[in-house]
Scaffold this motif. Structure first.
Motif, PDB file in Angstrom:
ATOM      1  N   HIS A  90     -51.676   3.908 -91.320  1.00 53.01           N
ATOM      2  CA  HIS A  90     -52.722   3.567 -90.352  1.00 53.01           C
ATOM      3  C   HIS A  90     -52.441   2.234 -89.662  1.00 53.01           C
ATOM      4  CE1 HIS A  90     -55.716   6.749 -90.669  1.00 53.01           C
ATOM      5  NE2 HIS A  90     -55.441   6.826 -91.959  1.00 53.01           N
ATOM      6  N   ARG A  94     -51.662   1.692 -85.568  1.00 60.19           N
ATOM      7  CA  ARG A  94     -52.391   0.808 -84.656  1.00 60.19           C
ATOM      8  C   ARG A  94     -51.433  -0.135 -83.924  1.00 60.19           C
ATOM      9  NH1 ARG A  94     -54.978   3.968 -86.594  1.00 60.19           N
ATOM     10  NH2 ARG A  94     -54.168   4.923 -84.707  1.00 60.19           N
ATOM     11  N   SER A 125     -60.424   3.727 -83.112  1.00 57.47           N
ATOM     12  CA  SER A 125     -59.914   3.802 -84.481  1.00 57.47           C
ATOM     13  C   SER A 125     -60.766   2.976 -85.437  1.00 57.47           C
ATOM     14  CB  SER A 125     -58.463   3.304 -84.511  1.00 57.47           C
ATOM     15  OG  SER A 125     -57.648   4.132 -83.731  1.00 57.47           O
ATOM     16  N   TYR A 140     -63.478  11.579 -87.013  1.00 56.82           N
ATOM     17  CA  TYR A 140     -62.367  11.867 -86.108  1.00 56.82           C
ATOM     18  C   TYR A 140     -62.842  12.427 -84.765  1.00 56.82           C
ATOM     19  CZ  TYR A 140     -59.203  11.275 -90.070  1.00 56.82           C
ATOM     20  OH  TYR A 140     -58.508  10.763 -91.135  1.00 56.82           O
ATOM     21  N   ARG A 146     -55.323  10.700 -81.703  1.00 51.74           N
ATOM     22  CA  ARG A 146     -54.026  10.031 -81.559  1.00 51.74           C
ATOM     23  C   ARG A 146     -52.944  11.004 -81.100  1.00 51.74           C
ATOM     24  NH1 ARG A 146     -49.292   7.878 -84.218  1.00 51.74           N
ATOM     25  NH2 ARG A 146     -48.852   5.912 -83.159  1.00 51.74           N
TER      26      ARG A 146
END
Length: 200
Positions: A90, A94, A125, A140, A146
């Motif tokens: 994660h 980012r 996010s 989500y 994404r």
């Protein structure tokens, strides 16, 4: 989100890639780091802003998206999925988002628009993980996940390689992508917030 619906299809195509990564002795975390490095290279290519570099950047972004699936599939294959690996994935995702958007921004010299785009993506996010942190569960929902963003960035890179000139009201396809991320990102963040607030 649209492309996330086809994750099961992608999983069936990952077999040879996962097998190759396992034979090379790569761990899922190492695949994540390689994917991140490729994305940073893609962001740098977009920053150059010429046709050849737009095409190279697009290839890097699309490869990153694929490797992002490979690392998860490899973790399942090796039965080594962990909270640490999830955290690393994660965090690198980012930073990868930032690198790509920063590259696009520098390539078209649209820093205000780029700022709005990257904050929109990051807030989307952030809201997902913050909602999870207060015990509601990972969120989500939204218009662009994404996978969708990566696909769009790859396609826009290819289009910009062929036609970098302005197409609408003086804005290039890259400008329009940044505007889309800015609008949809912040809208999705607000949408997630309101949905979570109702569930509290």
């Amino acid at each position: 989100m649209t492309l996330d619906r086809y994750r099961s299809v992608a999983d069936r195509l990952l077999g040879p890639w996962v097998t190759a990564a396992a034979k090379l002795g790569l761990s899922p975390d190492q695949v994540s780091v390689v994917a991140f490095g490729i994305t940073v290279a893609g962001g740098g290519a977009f920053a150059v802003g010429t046709a050849a570099f737009y095409a190279a950047g697009a290839a890097c972004v699309l490869l990153n998206g694929w490797l992002d699936l490979v690392d998860a599939a490899l973790a399942r294959r090796l039965d080594v999925a962990s909270d640490g690996g999830d955290l690393l994935d994660h965090v690198l995702d980012r930073y990868a988002d930032i690198a790509i958007i920063a590259g696009f921004t520098a390539g078209v010299d649209a820093y205000a628009l780029g700022f709005l785009a990257v904050t929109g993506v990051l807030m989307t996010s952030y809201m997902g993980t913050q909602i999870q942190a207060v015990g509601i569960g990972r969120e989500y929902g939204g218009l662009l996940g994404r996978a969708d963003r990566l696909a769009l960035m790859g396609v826009v890179g290819l289009v910009a390689a062929v036609y970098p000139a302005p197409i609408v009201a003086g804005y290039s396809v890259v400008d329009l992508l940044l505007a889309l991320f800015a609008a949809v990102g912040h809208l999705t963040a607000v949408q997630r917030f309101l949905g979570a607030w109702r569930d509290l």
